[in-house]
Scaffold this motif. Structure first.
Motif, PDB file in Angstrom:
ATOM      1  N   VAL A  74      -4.544  12.081  -0.432  1.00  0.00           N
ATOM      2  CA  VAL A  74      -4.014  10.781  -1.034  1.00  0.00           C
ATOM      3  C   VAL A  74      -2.548  10.580  -0.627  1.00  0.00           C
ATOM      4  O   VAL A  74      -1.987   9.687  -1.374  1.00  0.00           O
ATOM      5  CB  VAL A  74      -3.984  11.093  -2.833  1.00  0.00           C
ATOM      6  N   ASN A  75      -2.129  11.020   0.508  1.00  0.00           N
ATOM      7  CA  ASN A  75      -0.833  10.926   0.914  1.00  0.00           C
ATOM      8  C   ASN A  75      -0.772   9.686   1.833  1.00  0.00           C
ATOM      9  O   ASN A  75       0.292   8.915   2.020  1.00  0.00           O
ATOM     10  CB  ASN A  75      -0.425  12.032   1.755  1.00  0.00           C
ATOM     11  N   ASN A  76      -1.860   9.304   2.375  1.00  0.00           N
ATOM     12  CA  ASN A  76      -1.742   8.054   3.406  1.00  0.00           C
ATOM     13  C   ASN A  76      -2.950   7.036   2.969  1.00  0.00           C
ATOM     14  O   ASN A  76      -3.688   6.535   3.867  1.00  0.00           O
ATOM     15  CB  ASN A  76      -1.964   8.360   4.922  1.00  0.00           C
ATOM     16  N   LEU A  77      -2.981   6.741   1.724  1.00  0.00           N
ATOM     17  CA  LEU A  77      -3.986   5.633   1.159  1.00  0.00           C
ATOM     18  C   LEU A  77      -3.795   4.461   1.802  1.00  0.00           C
ATOM     19  O   LEU A  77      -4.791   3.627   2.003  1.00  0.00           O
ATOM     20  CB  LEU A  77      -4.033   5.873  -0.249  1.00  0.00           C
ATOM     21  N   GLU A  78      -2.526   4.123   2.048  1.00  0.00           N
ATOM     22  CA  GLU A  78      -2.112   2.804   2.563  1.00  0.00           C
ATOM     23  C   GLU A  78      -2.845   2.404   3.911  1.00  0.00           C
ATOM     24  O   GLU A  78      -2.641   1.331   4.454  1.00  0.00           O
ATOM     25  CB  GLU A  78      -0.632   2.395   2.672  1.00  0.00           C
ATOM     26  N   ASP A  79      -2.971   3.594   4.608  1.00  0.00           N
ATOM     27  CA  ASP A  79      -3.805   3.362   5.977  1.00  0.00           C
ATOM     28  C   ASP A  79      -5.205   3.309   5.983  1.00  0.00           C
ATOM     29  O   ASP A  79      -5.912   3.079   7.027  1.00  0.00           O
ATOM     30  CB  ASP A  79      -3.374   4.665   6.937  1.00  0.00           C
ATOM     31  N   ASN A  80      -5.898   3.680   4.812  1.00  0.00           N
ATOM     32  CA  ASN A  80      -7.187   3.336   4.633  1.00  0.00           C
ATOM     33  C   ASN A  80      -7.501   1.971   4.426  1.00  0.00           C
ATOM     34  O   ASN A  80      -7.495   1.490   3.402  1.00  0.00           O
ATOM     35  CB  ASN A  80      -7.691   4.122   3.291  1.00  0.00           C
ATOM     36  N   GLN A  81      -8.225   1.343   5.670  1.00  0.00           N
ATOM     37  CA  GLN A  81      -8.388  -0.148   5.345  1.00  0.00           C
ATOM     38  C   GLN A  81      -9.438  -0.689   4.551  1.00  0.00           C
ATOM     39  O   GLN A  81      -9.330  -1.463   3.698  1.00  0.00           O
ATOM     40  CB  GLN A  81      -8.711  -0.619   6.943  1.00  0.00           C
ATOM     41  N   PRO A  82     -10.755   0.180   4.424  1.00  0.00           N
ATOM     42  CA  PRO A  82     -11.485  -0.216   3.273  1.00  0.00           C
ATOM     43  C   PRO A  82     -11.126   0.016   1.722  1.00  0.00           C
ATOM     44  O   PRO A  82     -11.403  -1.210   1.134  1.00  0.00           O
ATOM     45  CB  PRO A  82     -12.785   0.744   3.420  1.00  0.00           C
ATOM     46  N   LEU A  83     -10.129   1.026   1.641  1.00  0.00           N
ATOM     47  CA  LEU A  83      -9.541   1.104   0.280  1.00  0.00           C
ATOM     48  C   LEU A  83      -8.750  -0.111  -0.049  1.00  0.00           C
ATOM     49  O   LEU A  83      -8.651  -0.647  -1.171  1.00  0.00           O
ATOM     50  CB  LEU A  83      -9.099   2.467   0.324  1.00  0.00           C
ATOM     51  N   THR A  84      -8.008  -0.350   1.099  1.00  0.00           N
ATOM     52  CA  THR A  84      -6.911  -1.315   0.813  1.00  0.00           C
ATOM     53  C   THR A  84      -7.635  -2.882   0.555  1.00  0.00           C
ATOM     54  O   THR A  84      -7.219  -3.618  -0.450  1.00  0.00           O
ATOM     55  CB  THR A  84      -6.254  -1.722   2.133  1.00  0.00           C
ATOM     56  N   ILE A  85      -8.805  -3.040   1.367  1.00  0.00           N
ATOM     57  CA  ILE A  85      -9.555  -4.278   0.873  1.00  0.00           C
ATOM     58  C   ILE A  85     -10.223  -4.189  -0.583  1.00  0.00           C
ATOM     59  O   ILE A  85     -10.169  -5.066  -1.140  1.00  0.00           O
ATOM     60  CB  ILE A  85     -10.507  -4.625   1.919  1.00  0.00           C
ATOM     61  N   GLY A  86     -10.611  -3.116  -0.747  1.00  0.00           N
ATOM     62  CA  GLY A  86     -11.252  -2.892  -2.271  1.00  0.00           C
ATOM     63  C   GLY A  86     -10.172  -3.300  -3.300  1.00  0.00           C
ATOM     64  O   GLY A  86     -10.579  -3.593  -4.412  1.00  0.00           O
ATOM     65  N   LEU A  87      -8.960  -2.470  -2.970  1.00  0.00           N
ATOM     66  CA  LEU A  87      -8.031  -2.537  -4.226  1.00  0.00           C
ATOM     67  C   LEU A  87      -7.550  -4.161  -3.985  1.00  0.00           C
ATOM     68  O   LEU A  87      -7.145  -4.663  -5.364  1.00  0.00           O
ATOM     69  CB  LEU A  87      -6.794  -1.733  -3.856  1.00  0.00           C
ATOM     70  N   THR A  88      -7.485  -4.759  -2.944  1.00  0.00           N
ATOM     71  CA  THR A  88      -7.156  -6.234  -3.250  1.00  0.00           C
ATOM     72  C   THR A  88      -7.998  -6.996  -3.893  1.00  0.00           C
ATOM     73  O   THR A  88      -7.668  -7.983  -4.620  1.00  0.00           O
ATOM     74  CB  THR A  88      -6.944  -6.604  -1.930  1.00  0.00           C
ATOM     75  N   LEU A  89      -9.414  -6.754  -3.546  1.00  0.00           N
ATOM     76  CA  LEU A  89     -10.430  -7.380  -4.465  1.00  0.00           C
ATOM     77  C   LEU A  89     -10.391  -7.340  -5.765  1.00  0.00           C
ATOM     78  O   LEU A  89     -10.580  -8.095  -6.673  1.00  0.00           O
ATOM     79  CB  LEU A  89     -11.865  -7.092  -3.716  1.00  0.00           C
ATOM     80  N   ALA A  90      -9.901  -5.972  -6.104  1.00  0.00           N
ATOM     81  CA  ALA A  90      -9.752  -5.677  -7.452  1.00  0.00           C
ATOM     82  C   ALA A  90      -8.710  -6.388  -8.295  1.00  0.00           C
ATOM     83  O   ALA A  90      -8.716  -6.962  -9.323  1.00  0.00           O
ATOM     84  CB  ALA A  90      -9.619  -4.059  -7.810  1.00  0.00           C
ATOM     85  N   LYS A 162      -4.153  -7.667  13.581  1.00  0.00           N
ATOM     86  CA  LYS A 162      -3.925  -7.735  15.236  1.00  0.00           C
ATOM     87  C   LYS A 162      -4.542  -6.431  15.954  1.00  0.00           C
ATOM     88  O   LYS A 162      -4.755  -6.593  17.025  1.00  0.00           O
ATOM     89  CB  LYS A 162      -2.406  -8.137  15.664  1.00  0.00           C
ATOM     90  N   SER A 163      -4.238  -5.507  15.573  1.00  0.00           N
ATOM     91  CA  SER A 163      -4.930  -4.268  15.969  1.00  0.00           C
ATOM     92  C   SER A 163      -6.258  -3.869  15.467  1.00  0.00           C
ATOM     93  O   SER A 163      -6.686  -2.659  15.919  1.00  0.00           O
ATOM     94  CB  SER A 163      -3.851  -3.167  15.532  1.00  0.00           C
ATOM     95  N   GLN A 164      -6.857  -4.454  14.693  1.00  0.00           N
ATOM     96  CA  GLN A 164      -8.019  -4.306  14.109  1.00  0.00           C
ATOM     97  C   GLN A 164      -9.171  -4.882  14.903  1.00  0.00           C
ATOM     98  O   GLN A 164      -9.067  -6.003  15.241  1.00  0.00           O
ATOM     99  CB  GLN A 164      -8.200  -4.603  12.554  1.00  0.00           C
ATOM    100  N   ASP A 165     -10.180  -3.903  15.361  1.00  0.00           N
ATOM    101  CA  ASP A 165     -11.164  -4.434  16.041  1.00  0.00           C
ATOM    102  C   ASP A 165     -12.402  -4.079  15.435  1.00  0.00           C
ATOM    103  O   ASP A 165     -13.780  -4.613  15.820  1.00  0.00           O
ATOM    104  CB  ASP A 165     -11.379  -3.834  17.490  1.00  0.00           C
ATOM    105  N   SER A 166     -12.780  -3.367  14.367  1.00  0.00           N
ATOM    106  CA  SER A 166     -13.600  -3.245  13.651  1.00  0.00           C
ATOM    107  C   SER A 166     -14.318  -4.432  13.135  1.00  0.00           C
ATOM    108  O   SER A 166     -13.864  -5.026  12.178  1.00  0.00           O
ATOM    109  CB  SER A 166     -13.876  -1.892  12.852  1.00  0.00           C
ATOM    110  N   LEU A 167     -15.689  -4.573  13.351  1.00  0.00           N
ATOM    111  CA  LEU A 167     -16.184  -5.712  12.717  1.00  0.00           C
ATOM    112  C   LEU A 167     -16.509  -5.630  11.327  1.00  0.00           C
ATOM    113  O   LEU A 167     -16.307  -6.719  10.670  1.00  0.00           O
ATOM    114  CB  LEU A 167     -17.405  -5.948  13.585  1.00  0.00           C
ATOM    115  N   PRO A 168     -16.967  -4.618  10.920  1.00  0.00           N
ATOM    116  CA  PRO A 168     -16.891  -4.407   9.482  1.00  0.00           C
ATOM    117  C   PRO A 168     -15.912  -4.862   8.454  1.00  0.00           C
ATOM    118  O   PRO A 168     -15.606  -5.329   7.578  1.00  0.00           O
ATOM    119  CB  PRO A 168     -17.562  -3.016   9.102  1.00  0.00           C
TER     120      PRO A 168
END
Length: 307
Positions: A74-90, A162-168
């Motif tokens: 739980v120390n670096n949750l801001e670096d978890n991109q799927p979690l960031t997207i999920g929280l933003t959608l929430a 800019k640094s993201q290449d994962s299609l999902p």
């Protein structure tokens, strides 16, 4: 013997707000610019902002607690991109739910979606012309800001893209920024905040206050030049809503703007720009039209009084 009648006593003027019989529906307030009124006090948007902040914080705490219980980091949750997207959608979901909850609570009546501006413009031709004029004006003012203050630094989300290449992950960002965000943010900022202030003050005050708020909420991860530019964009969207009396052109413009920003960030080819902008604008418009149609079909009787 005839008695002298007592002098007539006039009962006085009728009350300004006569009581309604139990169960009688509340009268519909007059429309504002062709849009039905929400009929809530000027402090309602402040309650909405606080409710959104509380809801997002609560969701973040609950998600963090679940991850911690499951043994996750739980120390670096801001670096978890799927979690960031999920929280933003929430958060976007809270932006939509909060105005409906607040208006229902204050008026004791389920609000019509048309009162938030979810209605078809009276003239699509005039609406699209106004959209183009407003957007050109926004870019002209943005150029002036850049000449005076310089260019805004990239927001954190732009750096991540800019640094993201994962299609999902990129697909998630597209859904979040180009489709969901225009729908949710326009509903809250233009359909609720601006609309209430427009009803209770005037267009100028409502436009400036809403534009400034829109810019400030995007401050995290950016700088003050970016706040100024986004405040101008918020002002442009308010004026578009005011002139068209519909939230649909605002949603379309917001989606178009975010799409071209995404395209420039990822340096898409021309066909990528075309697919992204057309797909995003068409999708958001289809969702908004569906909500508009459903809003007309669903009856909105007053809620029963508390026992």
């Amino acid at each position: 013997m005839t008695s002298v009648p007592s002098p007539f006593q006039h009962p006085g003027s009728p009350p300004l707000r006569p009581e309604l019989p139990d169960g009688a529906p509340l009268p519909t307030p007059p429309a504002t610019g062709g849009v039905p009124r929400l009929g809530v006090p000027a402090w309602a948007p402040l309650v909405g902002i606080l409710l959104v902040a509380f809801g997002y914080a609560l969701i973040s705490i609950l998600v963090g607690a679940v991850i911690g219980i499951a043994g996750g980091n739980v120390n670096n949750l801001e670096d978890n991109q799927p979690l960031t997207i999920g929280l933003t959608l929430a958060l976007d979901g809270v932006l939509v739910a909060a105005p409906i909850v607040i208006v229902t609570w204050i008026t004791n009546q389920r609000p019509a979606l048309a009162a938030f501006g979810l209605r078809v413009p009276d003239s699509w031709k005039n609406a699209l012309v106004t959209l183009m004029v407003v957007y050109i004006g926004f870019w002209a003012l943005t150029l002036i800001v850049a000449l005076i203050l310089g260019n805004a630094k990239d927001q954190d989300i732009v750096v991540e893209l800019k640094s993201q290449d994962s299609l999902p992950i990129l697909g998630g960002f597209i859904v979040m920024t180009c489709i969901v965000a225009p729908l949710a943010e326009e509903f809250f900022f233009r359909g609720f905040l601006f609309k209430v202030l427009w009803e209770r003050t005037n267009v100028s005050v409502a436009t400036i206050a809403t534009g400034a708020t829109f810019g400030l909420v995007h401050k995290p991860g950016g700088d003050w030049i970016g706040v100024a530019v986004l405040a101008l964009f918020g002002v442009a969207l308010c004026l578009l809503f005011w002139r068209t009396a519909s939230l649909l052109p605002c949603i379309m413009l917001h989606s178009f703007h975010n799409s071209i920003s995404f395209g420039f960030t990822k340096e898409l080819p021309w066909w990528g720009f075309l697919l992204l902008t057309v797909g995003s604008v068409t999708t958001t418009l289809a969702i908004a039209l569906l909500a508009t149609r459903l809003g007309r079909r669903v009856a909105s009787p007053p809620l029963p009084p508390p026992a």
